[in-house]
Motif scaffolding. Structure first.
Motif, mmCIF file in Angstrom:
data_model
loop_
_atom_site.group_PDB
_atom_site.id
_atom_site.type_symbol
_atom_site.label_atom_id
_atom_site.label_comp_id
_atom_site.label_asym_id
_atom_site.label_seq_id
_atom_site.Cartn_x
_atom_site.Cartn_y
_atom_site.Cartn_z
ATOM 1 N N GLU A 156 -13.947 0.273 -9.069
ATOM 2 C CA GLU A 156 -12.976 0.598 -10.285
ATOM 3 C C GLU A 156 -11.442 0.128 -9.939
ATOM 4 O O GLU A 156 -10.724 -0.118 -10.753
ATOM 5 N N GLU A 157 -11.305 0.682 -8.868
ATOM 6 C CA GLU A 157 -9.779 0.254 -8.417
ATOM 7 C C GLU A 157 -9.624 -1.280 -8.154
ATOM 8 O O GLU A 157 -8.392 -1.710 -8.454
ATOM 9 N N ILE A 158 -10.598 -1.751 -7.833
ATOM 10 C CA ILE A 158 -10.215 -3.243 -7.456
ATOM 11 C C ILE A 158 -10.201 -3.834 -8.742
ATOM 12 O O ILE A 158 -9.301 -4.669 -9.146
ATOM 13 N N GLN A 207 0.546 4.759 -8.061
ATOM 14 C CA GLN A 207 0.396 4.334 -6.497
ATOM 15 C C GLN A 207 0.292 2.786 -6.745
ATOM 16 O O GLN A 207 1.067 2.311 -5.783
ATOM 17 N N ARG A 208 -0.445 2.081 -7.493
ATOM 18 C CA ARG A 208 -0.339 0.826 -7.439
ATOM 19 C C ARG A 208 0.990 0.200 -7.503
ATOM 20 O O ARG A 208 1.291 -0.793 -6.972
ATOM 21 N N ARG A 209 1.839 0.623 -8.451
ATOM 22 C CA ARG A 209 3.241 0.054 -8.631
ATOM 23 C C ARG A 209 3.969 0.318 -7.323
ATOM 24 O O ARG A 209 4.752 -0.646 -7.155
ATOM 25 N N ALA A 210 3.838 1.446 -6.764
ATOM 26 C CA ALA A 210 4.618 1.735 -5.756
ATOM 27 C C ALA A 210 4.421 0.737 -4.328
ATOM 28 O O ALA A 210 5.055 0.461 -3.684
ATOM 29 N N THR A 211 3.019 0.772 -4.163
ATOM 30 C CA THR A 211 2.333 0.162 -3.061
ATOM 31 C C THR A 211 2.287 -1.641 -3.034
ATOM 32 O O THR A 211 2.172 -2.221 -2.052
ATOM 33 N N GLY A 212 2.057 -1.678 -4.358
ATOM 34 C CA GLY A 212 1.791 -3.328 -4.598
ATOM 35 C C GLY A 212 0.363 -3.736 -4.470
ATOM 36 O O GLY A 212 0.097 -4.894 -4.289
ATOM 37 N N GLY A 213 -0.598 -2.627 -4.106
ATOM 38 C CA GLY A 213 -1.905 -3.122 -4.118
ATOM 39 C C GLY A 213 -2.799 -2.127 -4.336
ATOM 40 O O GLY A 213 -2.562 -0.960 -4.883
ATOM 41 N N ILE A 214 -4.186 -2.174 -3.944
ATOM 42 C CA ILE A 214 -5.212 -1.479 -4.551
ATOM 43 C C ILE A 214 -5.837 -0.378 -3.446
ATOM 44 O O ILE A 214 -6.593 0.401 -3.403
ATOM 45 N N LEU A 215 -5.170 -0.476 -2.030
ATOM 46 C CA LEU A 215 -5.780 0.203 -0.889
ATOM 47 C C LEU A 215 -5.642 1.753 -1.267
ATOM 48 O O LEU A 215 -6.238 2.604 -1.138
#
Length: 238
Positions: A156-158, A207-215
């Motif tokens: 789902e996160e991917i 989290q996605r906006r802040a880190t720029g990724g899905i991890l």
């Protein structure tokens, strides 16, 4: 020394949820349109399969392949849509992969949900939809359910914080991806799942906006979902 901990916690939260790290994820107009088309098709297929999988009678063996198929749809669609990124988080003046803070956030939001469960179990209208979801854990193979929970959380996160988030563009991606994530769970017909998706989706979108990724979203998601899987059945009784 004690006065330093609140400041450290504030900095960690700011880095994890608020301040975006620098990155260059530019795409051509053609790539962007392609990502949007693939994301839309994947969303339609995935939501339909999700609704079917959760409508299966608890204990029925077909539940397992159906839920794995849902995860495969999210993953394949996301990969076909375009590039995906793990993301970064600042730590001691350097950018590192976000690991510990996302796990801590997952545990914290799980604790909030556990407290909420103590209230929900007193209200039949809220307790019954939760029991409908937990029935698969009660009547199925718990370890298989746990594995599926992890796989689907990552999948789902991917898709939702990876492919779909990127397909939305720069205008309100957190709000839109959260709304779409919650709307996708409408296919399950379970109001509590929709509520959980909306609440969790907002946090994961930040989290996605802040880190720029899905991890980071993936680690928070699977930490939260596995904690809920093992904690809720003992709190919410049928």
């Amino acid at each position: 020394m004690n006065a330093g901990w609140p400041a450290r916690i504030r900095r960690a939260i700011t880095a994890a949820l608020i301040d975006p790290v620098e990155r260059d994820h530019q795409q051509s107009d053609h790539q962007f349109r392609r990502r949007r088309l693939v994301a839309a098709l994947t969303l339609t297929a995935g939501a339909a399969l999700l609704g079917i999988s959760l409508s299966v009678r608890p204990g029925d063996a077909i539940f397992y392949p159906l839920t794995v198929m849902v995860a495969l749809v999210w993953i394949v669609g996301a990969v076909l849509s375009g590039p995906l990124h793990l993301g970064w988080a600042p730590r001691r003046g350097r950018l590192r992969r976000p690991v510990l803070i996302p796990i801590a956030i997952g545990l914290a939001i799980a604790a909030v949900f556990v407290v909420g469960a103590l209230l929900v179990r007193q209200i039949p209208a809220l307790r019954d939809p939760v029991n409908d979801v937990l029935a698969h854990a009660r009547y199925g193979n718990l370890m298989a359910i746990a594995a599926i929970t992890v796989i689907n959380g990552v999948a789902e996160e991917i898709f939702f914080r990876g492919a779909l988030f990127a397909a939305i563009g720069r205008r309100h991606p957190v709000a839109i991806s959260t709304a779409v994530y919650a709307a996708a769970t409408l296919a399950t017909g379970n109001a509590m799942l929709v509520f959980a998706a909306g609440t969790l989706g907002l946090l994961l979108g930040l989290q996605r906006r802040a880190t720029g990724g899905i991890l980071a979203p993936a680690l928070t998601h699977i930490t939260w979902s596995t904690t809920m899987l093992f904690a809720l059945p003992a709190l919410i009784h049928p």
